[in-house]
Design a protein around this motif. Structure first.
Motif, PDB file in Angstrom:
ATOM      1  N   VAL A 955       0.849  -1.206   0.000  1.00 15.97           N
ATOM      2  CA  VAL A 955       0.000   0.000   0.000  1.00 15.97           C
ATOM      3  C   VAL A 955       0.878   1.247   0.000  1.00 15.97           C
ATOM      4  CG1 VAL A 955      -1.887   1.177   1.205  1.00 15.97           C
ATOM      5  CG2 VAL A 955      -1.705  -1.300   1.332  1.00 15.97           C
ATOM      6  N   THR A 956       1.895   1.243   0.866  1.00 14.82           N
ATOM      7  CA  THR A 956       2.795   2.407   0.984  1.00 14.82           C
ATOM      8  C   THR A 956       3.478   2.694  -0.351  1.00 14.82           C
ATOM      9  OG1 THR A 956       3.191   1.684   3.255  1.00 14.82           O
ATOM     10  CG2 THR A 956       4.662   3.386   2.387  1.00 14.82           C
ATOM     11  N   LEU A 961       4.248   6.268  -4.917  1.00 17.82           N
ATOM     12  CA  LEU A 961       4.441   6.465  -6.357  1.00 17.82           C
ATOM     13  C   LEU A 961       3.349   7.368  -6.945  1.00 17.82           C
ATOM     14  CD1 LEU A 961       5.465   2.828  -7.325  1.00 17.82           C
ATOM     15  CD2 LEU A 961       6.899   4.853  -7.633  1.00 17.82           C
ATOM     16  N   SER A 962       2.120   7.268  -6.439  1.00 15.19           N
ATOM     17  CA  SER A 962       1.017   8.101  -6.933  1.00 15.19           C
ATOM     18  C   SER A 962       1.264   9.567  -6.613  1.00 15.19           C
ATOM     19  CB  SER A 962      -0.310   7.660  -6.309  1.00 15.19           C
ATOM     20  OG  SER A 962      -0.587   6.330  -6.644  1.00 15.19           O
ATOM     21  N   VAL A 963       1.702   9.839  -5.360  1.00 18.74           N
ATOM     22  CA  VAL A 963       1.987  11.229  -4.946  1.00 18.74           C
ATOM     23  C   VAL A 963       3.152  11.773  -5.764  1.00 18.74           C
ATOM     24  CG1 VAL A 963       2.788  12.656  -3.027  1.00 18.74           C
ATOM     25  CG2 VAL A 963       1.057  10.904  -2.630  1.00 18.74           C
ATOM     26  N   LEU A 964       4.179  10.951  -5.950  1.00 21.13           N
ATOM     27  CA  LEU A 964       5.359  11.374  -6.706  1.00 21.13           C
ATOM     28  C   LEU A 964       4.987  11.716  -8.149  1.00 21.13           C
ATOM     29  CD1 LEU A 964       8.444  11.725  -6.727  1.00 21.13           C
ATOM     30  CD2 LEU A 964       8.655   9.300  -7.317  1.00 21.13           C
ATOM     31  N   LEU A1003       7.146   9.553 -17.051  1.00 19.60           N
ATOM     32  CA  LEU A1003       6.944   8.243 -17.699  1.00 19.60           C
ATOM     33  C   LEU A1003       7.474   7.116 -16.817  1.00 19.60           C
ATOM     34  CD1 LEU A1003       6.169   6.572 -20.228  1.00 19.60           C
ATOM     35  CD2 LEU A1003       8.459   6.983 -21.105  1.00 19.60           C
ATOM     36  N   VAL A1004       8.674   7.315 -16.233  1.00 15.55           N
ATOM     37  CA  VAL A1004       9.282   6.285 -15.380  1.00 15.55           C
ATOM     38  C   VAL A1004       8.406   6.032 -14.146  1.00 15.55           C
ATOM     39  CG1 VAL A1004      11.264   5.765 -13.879  1.00 15.55           C
ATOM     40  CG2 VAL A1004      11.635   6.753 -16.161  1.00 15.55           C
ATOM     41  N   VAL A1005       7.937   7.125 -13.516  1.00 16.78           N
ATOM     42  CA  VAL A1005       7.152   6.993 -12.276  1.00 16.78           C
ATOM     43  C   VAL A1005       5.806   6.310 -12.556  1.00 16.78           C
ATOM     44  CG1 VAL A1005       6.008   8.244 -10.404  1.00 16.78           C
ATOM     45  CG2 VAL A1005       8.260   8.960 -11.166  1.00 16.78           C
ATOM     46  N   VAL A1006       5.136   6.727 -13.643  1.00 15.79           N
ATOM     47  CA  VAL A1006       3.813   6.142 -13.929  1.00 15.79           C
ATOM     48  C   VAL A1006       3.943   4.662 -14.299  1.00 15.79           C
ATOM     49  CG1 VAL A1006       3.509   6.636 -16.409  1.00 15.79           C
ATOM     50  CG2 VAL A1006       1.550   6.683 -14.921  1.00 15.79           C
ATOM     51  N   THR A1007       5.070   4.286 -14.937  1.00 13.38           N
ATOM     52  CA  THR A1007       5.312   2.869 -15.262  1.00 13.38           C
ATOM     53  C   THR A1007       5.454   2.052 -13.971  1.00 13.38           C
ATOM     54  OG1 THR A1007       6.424   3.509 -17.304  1.00 13.38           O
ATOM     55  CG2 THR A1007       6.831   1.275 -16.516  1.00 13.38           C
ATOM     56  N   VAL A1013       0.698  -1.688  -9.036  1.00 19.27           N
ATOM     57  CA  VAL A1013      -0.740  -1.914  -8.810  1.00 19.27           C
ATOM     58  C   VAL A1013      -1.144  -3.286  -9.352  1.00 19.27           C
ATOM     59  CG1 VAL A1013      -3.056  -1.203  -9.580  1.00 19.27           C
ATOM     60  CG2 VAL A1013      -1.464   0.507  -8.714  1.00 19.27           C
ATOM     61  N   THR A1014      -0.662  -3.616 -10.568  1.00 16.00           N
ATOM     62  CA  THR A1014      -1.009  -4.900 -11.200  1.00 16.00           C
ATOM     63  C   THR A1014      -0.485  -6.076 -10.383  1.00 16.00           C
ATOM     64  OG1 THR A1014      -0.954  -3.831 -13.351  1.00 16.00           O
ATOM     65  CG2 THR A1014      -0.833  -6.215 -13.352  1.00 16.00           C
TER      66      THR A1014
END
Length: 1512
Positions: A955-956, A961-964, A1003-1007, A1013-1014
């Motif tokens: 979860v953490t 990663l979402s906040v970043l 791009l790196v962070v969203v990847t 998540v998956t």
């Protein structure tokens, strides 16, 4: 000024008309020409017409509302209560619409759409500001008028108006005149071709010329007056004239508010307020949810679908799609129109950013320009919000109606399927068509418009970008094309993965369904591990495709979410290379347009996936709906015919396979007279049951003629009992006739059974009659047939499951008594009854080899002689004349009939005998109501879901990663604002390199975020699946007795799908939305600080609205899940008993029940979707108002306080505030509703477990039981606490190698004894010791795997002969063949081309019941147990085969201890000892010869059996 000048002038002043003295045209004519042909006066005049039209409608609406809410004397029948456009006719059914109506609606909608486009283009003009606003508002008012007219036309359909209202016709007439004038002006301007003055009117002129033919058509409509609606009257009983398919439900009083809501109420979902208010006050109950409006109910949809199904001559390859389009095309067109409106208004915001930046920078035309801009922004946002949510609501409604239509149509098809088609599809797959395929088509509807809208959105965006960036827009085009190519390729992969995933899910559902149906046998044989591995193997295969699918979707998300930033970086770089100046206005308008492009790019692949899933589902549904049906004409049915013949077959040749010509029955000729009893006898597999099926029309008739005179009743060999009370099963839809009912109970020997039950005939029967003994099920089936009072009775071996005495009584009282004068065709193995019948037909290998009366056939010898000889041999054992003096027999006590039943049967229910007290806490309901949590989903459920896979670390990581990722996006926008400020010296190289670097980091962070998540989602899904499977396999048998399989299957299908795919996907979006919302608030407050005073109440309102909405929505979601399971359960129950339903001609009643259940479920769906849009509309509107107010603060603040570039930054975020805020709240609600699936799965992971399968420290010796000694010490058993004892202190000792016969009346507790020895039921008191070991000390698997059992109901699993006889795969082929040879099946199996791999279909339906029993015997022979239990193992075979089986058992199990329950007395005559159980007590236990020497219960049973033929 010449006419050429004023015709292009935008002034309304007459000073532009310069009168010339030399002109031949009078001044008055010139002024009139100016008034009607100059742009400004034209618009003023037409606007007056528009306003008058709108005011007239508004006045009527206000008058109606005023009267309704103010006047106390308002009556429902007053004039004002009648609709403006009603035809005041009687109550009517849904009308039929002609092409005239459809064209009127389409043309009006097109005009509205066209004028909205022109309005937006007008606001975007570079002409003088005052003209721009005036022209834009004029076209907007035009669009509103036509939209109102379109709504009015739809309203006409609801009230079935035959003519248009006069106000609408006058408006169309006036509108035509002015559009004609506009078109003339436009043509003059085109011809004069004044480039300088006419350009600003070019778009207006094109629109006017396009509108002219449409307005001309509406002139004809106005003149003609007809709406094109054909009303259908309704008769007094509530049915449309000409409709006789369904009974109206007179009890429906609580109808949805939508049915009678006004247009305003429907537009803003006001009609839903009472339900939400109730739900907020207290948790709503199931019966408080209103029923569907009559137009949406399943019966109406089923009729519509049937009416639109393609005719045979159309030869359609996609009939389901065609029928659905024909049913719903008008609704789909409406949603397309709403999508178009939304598409147009969504670009107003981005276009206005530049104007706001110019205004704050001081470039303004007037001081009030800012307020005009805010007004335009607010109006466009209102239209966008309303159109969006009406679009969502209407698409979801279409989806709901499609599901509604398909479920009822699939059910109707299920009732008509031929036998081979039913076997091809299987119950699991058909259930999946209902649960999954219909749902996918329903879910596709909101996505379908995104496919055609995407190109339009991209084109509009590119045109806007070209206006600001010029040729550098080519870079954006190249980037978008790259993204689209990736999306298309990825969607093809997704399609492939999805298809395979659905196939594997089908297989898993089929395996799970089979496991649940035969759980008793699985537990007897200790095969749980085998089935666990089998289902896990299918799940692993499914999970492999799920993993590929989820990673593919993750790639899509990565591309969608990084596209705007990366493409804008590339485009700005190219713009700088080409020397395009980048100021704040250009940059922020461009980034906002890129953000709006994100939506089509994001939804397009999802829409394609959804579309491809829907196409796959449609293909599957097409195959199912086009499957072969039974041909009614295969049997000629004549009601009340003259003549003496009741049943006649001439030269009949029949097959079970529709396609194959391979005959199962050949050369069938029979003629049965009215009122006669005909019997069919023969060895196992000779075709006896098939012959009955051929008379019912269930088999494919290859040739010949079948004629049946009168109504038919059918009692199948394998009992089919519905989940319901005994009374409901017997009445089977007929009204109660108490006298006849009591007589039926008596003749079917059910009186004592009902007396024993706490609730008599109100006792609820479990699924598939699970809590009744085999004999009770058979007699209830027989009672059902007798109560129906038919002409012809087809009885398939009804005496096999009952003891000799009950069988004799049934034959005397029922067959020869109550059914006297009826024609009876009886399949039987009981030779005793054959003396008393009119005709005997002997079958062998699918043909009737002999036919005639008993003595004639006996004289001829052959097959019948062999059957009788076998029977007489067995009867010799029973011949007690030499051992037992007549007087002793006469004085011998008759077995007490108080034990003739169990309250819930012997098979696995409680046996309530007379001398036991009634249970303290009782309920007639065996099947418990499904557990339903109330209130909000507890935080514990969220915690379980989040931490199941990787604890809090997972979860953490996802949250960080979402906040970043959001922080990186904000850095990019801050950098744009900083670099484009007026005070800053612009450095192109630095600007673009930093912006590109930010894009790459994003791009790196969203990847990383998407993949994490998956990974977490997939691991969680697999853990949940393992838990529920493990829990179900470890559940005790009582759990399956009281839980319908539909309840477990709905968790395995819908709930597991939610956990597999929907929850991880939507949870990640919800987290992203909330973080985006916080960033939007942060930026807005930073630059328009007074907004903080709005944000606090807005946040409070959002939280309040969410709670207010969720109180009802959550309960509706739970109700949705609870009401879905009964549909599936009823469907699988129907498919299982379809032959019985068709024989009694009860299809209509079962369809009615299906429709009732579908309506009950879909009302939850409808009100849930409505509440979603109720919430969405209010939240988005609030967001839009707050955004407009914060913009107002920004333009009111002095320019030295707020910089123009910061206005651009704030607006680029603020424009999406309404959507982000709604989606954040809605997604969180959606996730909470889907979390109910986690809650439901968790309910079933905590089922109390049966005893341990293996106990580490306690193991029996490897060869245990090596002797087979069995000792029972004061054995007591009860099924559940607070229920009476079933076995009441049995004490006895059995020596190793003894053959023990167990006899007793039906329901005396014989089968319970076997269940307790296998510990399917745990002993309540006493001990069971086998070879010195107390069996309660051992693990269940160790115990059960050491015993052999041939159960009462022979069960085969789908697969092959090999997989059935040796499920665990531990034996060689040689051993299997040897076993088949011993159980008389070697020749049958060897004759099949596939040999040991010969197919066994679902439930073993392609093998006769006798053959199934022999296969079960073969299974036991492979096991080589020292202890063998037989539960009426030869009940379904003839005397000849029975003798052979008994011989095999004596030879092969000579050294074994055998405990055999039997109804056939000869079966137990050669046993070492016989145990007589009566009312749960061991009344007698001795050698048969000794028991016959003295007066005994056993002696009485033997005497009954011996004298049966004579008595009859």
């Amino acid at each position: 000024m010449s006419s050429e000048s004023w015709i292009t002038s935008t002034s309304c002043s007459t000073s532009v008309v310069h009168l010339s003295e030399t002109s031949s045209i009078p001044a008055l004519v010139q002024y009139i020409a100016f008034a009607f042909l100059s742009p400004c006066p034209q618009r003023a005049l037409l606007s007056i017409v528009d306003v008058i039209f709108l005011l007239s409608l508004l006045a009527f609406a206000i008058r109606k509302l005023y009267q309704r809410f103010i006047s106390n004397e308002y009556r429902a029948n007053s004039e004002l209560s009648k609709p403006l456009i009603g035809n005041n006719s009687n109550r009517v059914a849904p009308p039929r619409t002609t092409l005239w109506f459809k064209l009127s609606l389409l043309v009006t909608a097109l005009l509205a759409f066209c004028h909205i486009v022109v309005s937006i283009l007008a606001f975007n003009k570079s002409s003088q500001f005052s003209w721009k606003v005036l022209d834009g508002l004029f076209w907007l008012v035009q669009a509103i008028c036509h939209a109102v007219a379109a709504i009015l036309i739809l309203h006409e359909k609801r009230f079935q108006a035959v003519t248009h209202p006069i106000s609408l016709r006058i408006y169309w007439f006036a509108n035509f005149i002015f559009i004609t004038l506009f078109a003339i002006s436009g043509i003059i301007r085109f011809v004069s071709d004044d480039e300088n003055e006419g350009t600003s009117l070019r778009f207006d002129d094109i629109a006017s010329i396009i509108s002219f033919p449409l307005a001309t058509f509406l002139l004809f409509v106005a003149n003609y007056g007809s709406t094109g609606i054909v009303p259908s009257r309704i008769s007094d009983d509530g049915m449309a004239v000409g409709t006789n398919l369904y009974e109206p439900d007179a009890k429906i009083t609580n109808v949805s508010g939508y049915a009678s809501a006004s247009l305003l109420s429907k537009a803003f979902w006001i009609w839903l307020n009472p339900l939400l208010r109730e739900g907020y006050k207290s948790s709503i109950k199931l019966d408080e949810v209103p029923s569907l409006s009559p137009d949406h109910r399943a019966e109406r949809m089923a009729e519509l679908f049937e009416a639109n199904w393609p005719k045979p001559n159309e030869r359609s390859n996609h009939p389901v799609l065609i029928a659905l389009v024909r049913c719903f095309w008008s609704r789909i067109a409406l949603t397309a129109f709403l999508a178009g409106i939304r598409l147009v208004v969504m670009y107003v915001g981005p276009v206005l950013i530049n104007s706001f930046i110019d205004f704050t920078a001081g470039k303004r035309n007037s001081t009030n320009e800012g307020y005009y801009l805010i007004l335009v922004l607010l109006c466009s946002k209102f239209v966008e919000v309303l159109a969006t949510h009406q679009f969502n609501f209407n698409t979801q409604m279409i989806g709901m109606l499609i599901r509604n239509t398909l479920i009822t149509s699939l059910y109707r098809k299920g009732l008509r399927l031929s036998c081979s088609a039913r076997q091809t599809h299987g119950v699991g797959q058909i259930v999946n068509h209902m649960a999954v395929d219909a749902q996918q088509l329903s879910d596709m509807m909101p996505q379908v418009h995104a496919v055609w809208m995407m190109p339009f959105q991209v084109i509009i965006s590119l045109v806007l970008l070209y206006n600001y960036l010029g040729a550098s827009v080519l870079a954006a085009i190249v980037g978008l094309l790259g993204v689209l190519l990736f999306v298309v390729y990825n969607t093809k992969s997704n399609n492939f993965y999805q298809f395979n995933l659905m196939m594997k899910r089908d297989s898993r559902m089929k395996a799970t369904n089979e496991m649940l149906n035969y759980m008793r046998v699985i537990k007897f044989q200790a095969w749980e591990d085998h089935f666990n591995r089998r289902i896990l193997a299918v799940r692993d295969s499914e999970f492999g495709w799920l993993t590929k699918f989820m990673y593919s979707v993750s790639l899509n998300i990565i591309v969608m979410w990084s596209t705007p930033l990366l493409i804008s970086a590339v485009t700005f770089g190219v713009a700088l290379l080409l020397g395009v100046p980048l100021d704040a206005g250009t940059v922020f308008t461009t980034t906002t347009v890129f953000r709006t492009l994100q939506e089509p790019i994001r939804t397009f692949p999802q829409s394609l996936i959804s579309l491809s899933q829907a196409m796959i589902a449609l293909g599957r549904l097409d195959r199912y709906m086009m499957s072969k049906e039974l041909h009614d004409e295969s049997v000629e049915r004549v009601e009340g015919c003259d003549g003496r013949t009741a049943v006649e077959v001439r030269d009949g040749v029949f097959s079970w396979d529709d396609e194959s010509e391979e005959a199962v029955l050949k050369n069938i000729n029979m003629n049965i007279s009215k009122g006669k009893i005909a019997t069919i006898v023969g060895t196992v597999g000779s075709g006896k049951s098939s012959l009955l099926c051929s008379l019912l029309g269930e088999m494919h008739k290859i040739s010949g003629k079948v004629r049946v005179c009168g109504t038919t009743a059918y009692v199948s060999q394998t009992s089919w009992i519905q989940n319901g009370t005994i009374e409901e099963n017997i009445l089977f839809g007929l009204p109660m006739d108490r006298q006849r009912y009591n007589e039926v109970i008596r003749v079917c020997s059910l009186e004592k059974d009902l007396e024993m039950m706490d609730y008599g005939d109100q006792t609820e029967i479990g699924e598939r009659g699970i809590n009744l003994s085999g004999g009770q099920k058979q007699r209830i089936q027989l009672a059902r047939a007798v109560y129906q009072d038919c002409d012809i009775y087809l009885l398939d071996d009804v005496f096999s499951a009952v003891d000799a005495h009950t069988g004799s009584e049934l034959f005397k009282e029922c067959v020869k008594g109550a059914l006297k004068g009826k024609t009876i065709v009886l399949v039987t193995h009981q030779v005793d009854f054959l003396h008393n019948v009119d005709l005997i037909m002997v079958m062998r290998d699918g043909t009737i080899v002999q036919s005639g009366k008993y003595n004639d056939l006996l004289d001829s010898g052959l097959d019948f002689g062999a059957l009788v000889a076998a029977h007489e041999t067995s009867m010799d054992l029973v011949d007690v004349e030499h051992n037992n003096p007549q007087k002793e027999r006469i004085n011998s006590p008759r077995p007490t009939r108080n034990a003739s039943s169990s309250s819930h049967g012997e098979a696995n229910g409680e046996s309530n005998s007379v001398d036991q007290p009634k249970s303290e806490k009782g309920t007639a309901k065996l099947i418990k109501e499904e557990e339903k949590e109330t209130g909000r989903v507890s935080m514990n459920v969220y915690k379980q879901y989040f931490t199941e896979a990787y604890g809090w670390w997972g979860v953490t990581a996802i949250l960080s990663l979402s906040v970043l990722w959001q922080a990186v996006l904000m850095c990019g926008d801050y950098w744009l604002a900083y670099e484009t400020g007026d005070e800053r010296k612009f450095n192109p190289a630095l600007f673009i390199s930093v912006y590109a670097a930010i894009g790459v980091v994003s791009l790196v962070v969203v990847t990383a975020r998407s993949f994490s998540v998956t990974i977490v989602g997939l691991k969680t899904a697999q853990v949940f699946f393992s838990q529920i499977l493990n829990s179900i396999l470890h559940a005790p048998m009582s759990f399956f007795d009281t839980t319908p399989s539909g309840r477990i299957l709905s968790r395995a299908s819908t709930d597991q799908t939610n956990v597999d795919f929907l929850l991880p996907f939507f949870l990640s979006i919800t987290i992203a939305m909330y973080i985006t919302l916080l960033s939007t608030f942060f930026i807005t407050i930073q630059y328009a600080w007074p907004t903080i005073f709005l944000i606090v109440p807005l946040a409070w309102l959002n939280i309040w609205y969410r709670g207010y909405y969720l109180a009802t929505s959550r309960e509706l979601t739970r109700f949705d899940q609870i009401t879905k399971a009964p549909i599936i359960h009823h469907f699988s129950e129907t498919i299982a008993g379809v032959m019985t339903i068709r024989a009694f001609r009860k299809q209509g009643r079962f369809r009615q029940e299906n429709i009732r259940r579908v309506n009950a479920n879909l009302r939850m769906d409808f009100h849930n979707n409505s509440s979603n849009e109720w919430l969405g509309f209010r939240l988005e509107l609030l967001g839009s108002i707050v955004m407009c107010l914060s913009t107002l603060f920004m333009i009111m603040l002095p320019s030295n306080v707020i910089k123009p570039e910061n206005v651009g930054l704030s607006l680029s975020y603020g424009l999406s505030l309404n959507a982000v805020m709604f989606w954040a709240v809605f997604m969180s609600c959606f996730v909470e509703n889907r979390m109910v699936s986690v809650e439901r799965i968790k309910q079933f992971t905590n089922i109390p477990s049966e005893a341990a399968w293996e106990i580490k420290d306690r193991h029996a010796p490897p060869n245990w039981p090596n002797h087979g000694n069995v000792e029972l010490k004061d054995l007591q058993v009860r099924y559940r606490p607070n229920t009476p004892l079933v076995l009441k202190g049995i004490t006895l000792s059995i020596r190793g190698g003894e053959k023990i016969g167990v006899v007793g009346r039906t329901g005396s507790g014989k089968s319970t004894l076997i269940q307790v020895l296998f510990r399917l039921v745990e002993p309540t008191g006493g001990r069971i010791i086998i070879d010195g070991i107390d069996i309660t000390m051992l693990g269940l698997h160790e115990l059960r795997s050491r015993f052999g059992i041939i159960p009462q109901e022979p069960v085969l699993f789908e697969g092959t002969v090999r997989s059935n006889i040796d499920p665990t795969g531990t034996h060689s082929d040689e051993e299997i063949w040897k076993s088949l040879e011993r159980c008389q099946l070697k020749d049958v199996v060897a004759s099949k081309p596939e040999k040991l791999d010969a197919l066994v279909i679902d439930n073993g339906d392609n093998w006769s019941v006798g053959q199934r029993q022999l296969l079960c015997l073969g299974r036991v022979m492979l096991k080589h147990s020292r202890l063998l239990f037989m539960d009426e193992a030869t009940a379904s075979v003839d005397s000849q085969t029975d003798a052979v089986i008994q011989k095999i058992i004596r030879e092969d199990f000579a050294a074994c201890t055998i405990i055999s329950i039997a109804h056939r007395i000869p079966t137990v005559m050669d046993c070492d000892r016989v145990l007589v159980i009566d009312a749960g007590r061991a009344k007698e236990f001795d050698a048969p010869s000794r028991l016959l020497e003295r007066p005994s219960l056993f002696g009485a049973l033997v005497q009954e059996y011996a004298n049966r033929s004579a008595e009859l």
